[in-house]
Design an enzyme around this catalytic site. Structure first.
Site, mmCIF file in Angstrom:
data_model
loop_
_atom_site.group_PDB
_atom_site.id
_atom_site.type_symbol
_atom_site.label_atom_id
_atom_site.label_comp_id
_atom_site.label_asym_id
_atom_site.label_seq_id
_atom_site.Cartn_x
_atom_site.Cartn_y
_atom_site.Cartn_z
ATOM 1 N N SER A 144 46.864 137.876 30.535
ATOM 2 C CA SER A 144 47.673 137.746 31.745
ATOM 3 C C SER A 144 48.919 138.574 31.517
ATOM 4 O O SER A 144 49.307 138.840 30.369
ATOM 5 C CB SER A 144 48.065 136.285 31.978
ATOM 6 O OG SER A 144 49.059 136.174 32.977
ATOM 7 N N TYR A 157 51.197 127.643 29.778
ATOM 8 C CA TYR A 157 50.372 128.795 30.121
ATOM 9 C C TYR A 157 50.833 130.032 29.349
ATOM 10 O O TYR A 157 50.023 130.748 28.748
ATOM 11 C CB TYR A 157 50.452 129.041 31.621
ATOM 12 C CG TYR A 157 49.579 130.161 32.133
ATOM 13 C CD1 TYR A 157 48.217 129.968 32.325
ATOM 14 C CD2 TYR A 157 50.114 131.416 32.441
ATOM 15 C CE1 TYR A 157 47.405 130.988 32.811
ATOM 16 C CE2 TYR A 157 49.312 132.432 32.929
ATOM 17 C CZ TYR A 157 47.967 132.221 33.110
ATOM 18 O OH TYR A 157 47.172 133.228 33.592
#
Length: 252
Positions: A144, A157
């Site tokens: 990501s 995350y």
């Protein structure tokens, strides 16, 4: 890929979003694809998008070692080998929760899915890729842009995506003797259910809530396919694919 055998992929998180888009792209390109995810119903929906494709639905919680073992056993039992693992399953966790208020159970769930699950699937893929003939294969981890720069209130995350980069590098090194190529794709604002809220407003580092541009998830899928179809002598170690105008470069 070796032309003497059909190409087989395992795609985790294949029931929606990026995982579904990548699975569909590979199936349409002639790959055999094991579709893994927690809900068999959504995996069946993915398979139905390419009705003439060689797909296998395997309900799998990647955080459970026994279910990961069963996933790869089913894949080899049906297709004979594993050429590609797209390590995609992941969760953002509860959004908008300050670090001091984040429940430990929520932290643990994100870590179990995003990091432990990625490790378990990579470990299972390594075992198969070392044993099969011809030896080797490819693992592509879904990182990501949060592996580089965090969003506000995203500690679990972001921590797992930074850890995934270390996992990618270590796997890449350990895979060299066995023709196992390992890379990572870092994705920013692909249009999926998970990112829909960004189009109406996402919290920025300066405290402002602002809409963000998104890109077609099919562009991500084509990038993954390009990485997957390189010969094993070549590897895209890290790729970043993002909506051109999203607040990433210069974020903060």
């Amino acid at each position: 890929m070796n032309a003497e055998h059909a190409r087989t992929a395992v795609v985790t998180g294949a029931g929606s979003g990026i995982g579904r888009a990548v699975a569909v792209e590979l199936l349409r390109a002639g790959w055999s694809v094991a579709l893994a995810g927690r809900r068999a119903g959504t995996l069946e929906e993915t398979a139905a998008l390419v009705p003439d494709g060689a797909s296998l639905v395997v309900a799998t919680d990647v955080a459970r070692p026994d279910e990961v073992t069963a996933l790869f056993a089913a894949t080899v039992g049906r297709f004979g080998r594993v050429d590609l693992l797209f390590n995609n399953a992941g969760t953002f966790g509860p959004g908008g929760v300050p670090v001091e208020e984040l429940p430990y159970d929520a932290w643990r769930h994100v870590v179990d899915t995003n990091l432990n699950g990625a490790f378990l699937c990579a470990q299972a893929a390594f075992r198969r890729m070392k044993e099969q003939a011809p030896q080797g294969g490819r693992i592509i981890n879904n990182g990501s842009v949060s592996a580089h720069a965090p969003r506000p209130h995203s500690v679990a995350y972001t921590a797992t995506k930074h850890a995934l980069t270390g996992l990618t590098k270590s796997l890449s090194l350990d895979g060299r003797p066995y023709s196992i190529a390992v890379g990572q794709i870092d994705i920013g604002n692909a249009a999926t259910d998970m990112t829909r809220r960004m189009e109406t407003g996402a919290l920025q580092a300066n405290g402002v809530v602002a809409p963000e541009p998104v890109m077609d998830v099919a562009d991500v899928a084509r990038t993954v396919r390009h990485m997957a179809e390189l010969p094993l002598a070549a590897n895209v170690q890290f790729a970043t694919v993002l909506a051109t105008a999203m607040p990433y470069v210069g974020r903060g």
